[in-house]
Write a protein that holds these residues in place. Structure first.
Motif, short mmCIF file in Angstrom:
data_model
loop_
_atom_site.label_atom_id
_atom_site.label_comp_id
_atom_site.label_asym_id
_atom_site.label_seq_id
_atom_site.Cartn_x
_atom_site.Cartn_y
_atom_site.Cartn_z
N LYS A 156 2.57 4.63 1.11
CA LYS A 156 3.02 5.25 2.31
C LYS A 156 2.09 6.40 2.64
CE LYS A 156 6.20 2.13 2.97
NZ LYS A 156 6.06 1.02 4.05
N ILE A 157 1.63 6.65 3.83
CA ILE A 157 1.00 7.72 4.21
C ILE A 157 1.35 8.15 5.65
CG2 ILE A 157 -1.04 6.95 3.18
CD1 ILE A 157 -2.38 5.93 5.71
N ILE A 158 1.23 9.84 5.65
CA ILE A 158 1.09 10.55 6.73
C ILE A 158 -0.23 10.81 7.25
CG2 ILE A 158 2.25 12.34 7.97
CD1 ILE A 158 4.56 12.16 5.78
N VAL A 159 -0.38 10.59 8.53
CA VAL A 159 -2.02 10.83 9.04
C VAL A 159 -1.82 12.03 9.97
CG1 VAL A 159 -3.79 10.01 10.54
CG2 VAL A 159 -2.50 8.40 8.92
N THR A 160 -2.66 13.01 9.69
CA THR A 160 -2.81 14.08 10.59
C THR A 160 -4.11 14.55 11.06
OG1 THR A 160 -3.08 16.04 8.79
CG2 THR A 160 -0.82 15.23 9.26
N GLY A 161 -4.40 15.27 11.86
CA GLY A 161 -5.77 15.60 12.18
C GLY A 161 -6.18 17.19 11.93
N ASP A 162 -5.51 17.75 10.96
CA ASP A 162 -5.88 19.00 10.92
C ASP A 162 -6.67 19.35 9.59
OD1 ASP A 162 -3.76 18.33 9.18
OD2 ASP A 162 -2.50 19.91 9.52
N GLY A 163 -7.18 18.29 9.22
CA GLY A 163 -8.12 18.45 7.89
C GLY A 163 -9.17 19.36 8.00
N ARG A 173 0.95 -1.24 0.02
CA ARG A 173 -0.01 0.01 -0.08
C ARG A 173 1.00 1.28 -0.03
NH1 ARG A 173 -2.67 -3.46 3.53
NH2 ARG A 173 -4.48 -4.25 2.95
#
Length: 465
Positions: free
Chosen positions: A9-16, A7
């Motif tokens: 690579k992803i970076i997850v943030t909570g600022d959407g 899959r």
């Protein structure tokens, strides 16, 4: 050997920003408004509003129904709607919703049922205007004219002590509600929450559920449209069938098709029967190793309504089938159907297949348990009664969405598929030029179906007055 790619690579943030979930669920909330359900609930519960600035009790009830249609299982799940005010507007807190449910007594539940009937009349009128006649059930390749009502009971297991939850006939513990669905559209017309030990063939309960179901049908359909009531053998009590016959005397064109017990006189009639013909399958093709015969007049039918006919189906038992001693000796598995559909209504093969289509209600009950009435939230029986009525409302919203707004595969899909493909989709939420825009990902496979559903919703004729 070729390996599957990993899959990305992803970076997850909570600022959407500007992103909402369960965007398709807004379709259900707006449909409740378009059919007049929200206003009807508000009028029904107007006496519960304590202050002008508080939440509208009718709107709270609709939000709970939308939550259940969306797959929510507990009042705490209202947070999914409440925490997205830009999409769903102001939504009551959990304690406020609990307080509403605790106030819904028998009189108010009756008002909510009347409100549902009013909304159903509007929904059916909208269907007539934009899509024509209501869908007609198909059996053995033939259409069943009129409305087809299916009554059946089910066990809902409780894993904790709840008021009126008792040991059931299956030696489990919980409730034993009795329900009525409309086979034409999948709508949940009526439901009665009962204690676990309630009998399967209780005449009074069947009469209550049937009467409540008939009250949900608009007058223009209730009088003059053929109605078929189907049930398993639990609905074959003579008192219940006498009630159905009495309804015909009140100018309702209602007939019954119910399972019948195989008593000793019936066994003798089966052994004496001649003229067996091959049964038909769901497509209308002849079915191997299954036969049908009419045994009307071959045994004493005292107590049954005049004109009742008896059809028997026999088939070679499949491995693992539970057989009576009679079936074991005869080498066939037997089932008997009692109906007051007169000769000329259809062949005995069609009438028997028409009754076997009653099994479709089991799918409605199975999916209904995932739409609210498979898990009751309170220890208090009255609150659980209110929860059942809101679950039936949620099922109706899904059914109206499919009959009014969707086409093809989605119009016949089970709730789980609708949730995964339409209701739970994420979208970007923006406001420009005083207009609110909900943008669904262009590459979402069902984006066109959802946007078309919203367009059809906007074009629905609205109730006036």
């Amino acid at each position: 050997m070729k390996t599957t790619r990993t899959r990305p690579k992803i970076i997850v943030t909570g600022d959407g920003r500007g992103v909402v979930g369960h965007a398709g669920t807004r379709l259900l909330a707006d449909l409740a408004d378009a059919t007049g359900l929200t206003n009807a609930f508000s009028e029904a519960l107007a006496g519960l509003r304590q202050r002008q600035s508080g939440h509208d009790p009718g709107r709270i009830a609709v939000d709970l129904a939308v939550l259940l249609a969306d797959g929510g299982e507990a009042i705490a799940d209202l947070a999914v709607l409440r925490d997205q005010p830009g999409l769903f507007g102001p939504v009551a807190s959990g304690p406020t919703a609990w307080r509403l449910l605790s106030q819904l007594d028998a009189a108010m539940l009756a008002e909510l049922r009347s409100a549902r009937a009013c909304a159903r009349e509007i929904a059916w009128a909208q269907h007539a205007e934009v899509r024509g006649d209501l869908p007609q059930p198909m059996v053995a390749g033939q259409r069943v004219d009129g409305l087809v009502l299916d009554i059946d009971a089910t066990i809902v297991i409780c894993h904790s002590e709840k008021e009126s939850a008792t040991r059931t006939w299956k030696k489990t513990f919980g409730f034993h509600p009795l329900l009525c669905f409309l086979d034409n559209t999948g709508e949940a017309l009526a439901g009665l929450l009962r204690e676990g030990r309630a009998g399967s063939n209780t005449t009074a309960d069947h009469i209550t559920v049937l009467d409540q179901a008939l009250a949900q049908i608009p007058d223009v359909f209730r009088h003059g449209t053929p109605i078929l009531l189907r049930s398993d053998s639990a609905g074959s009590s003579h008192g219940f069938l006498a009630h159905i016959r009495a309804l015909r005397e009140r100018h309702l064109d209602i007939r019954f098709s119910v399972g019948a017990a195989i008593t000793e006189p019936v066994r003798q009639a089966i052994q004496a029967a001649t003229g067996w013909v091959p049964a038909v399958d769901t497509d209308g093709d002849l079915r191997d190793h299954a036969e049908v015969c009419e045994i009307t007049g071959l045994f004493d039918a005292t107590g049954w309504p005049e004109g009742t006919r008896f059809l028997v189906r026999r088939e070679r038992p499949h491995p693992g089938a539970q057989l009576s001693l009679f079936d074991t000796i005869e080498g066939w598995r037997h089932q008997v159907v009692a109906t007051d559909s007169p000769p000329g209504t259809g062949s005995i093969q069609f009438l028997e297949a028409r009754h076997r289509a009653h099994a479709r209600v089991e799918d409605k009950i199975r999916t209904g348990k995932n739409t609210g009435f498979g898990r009751f939230p309170s220890r208090v029986f009255a609150i659980n009664q209110a929860w059942l009525q809101l679950a039936l409302t949620g099922i109706d919203l899904l059914a109206w969405t499919q009959t009014l707004l969707l086409d093809g595969e989605l119009a016949a899909a089970e709730p789980k598929k609708l949730r995964y493909r339409l209701l739970h989709v994420a979208a970007r939420f923006t406001r420009t030029a005083r207009r609110t825009r909900l943008a669904i990902a262009a590459n979402w496979p069902w984006a066109d179906a959802l946007t078309s559903a919203f367009s059809r919703l906007a074009a629905l004729p609205r109730p006036t007055g």
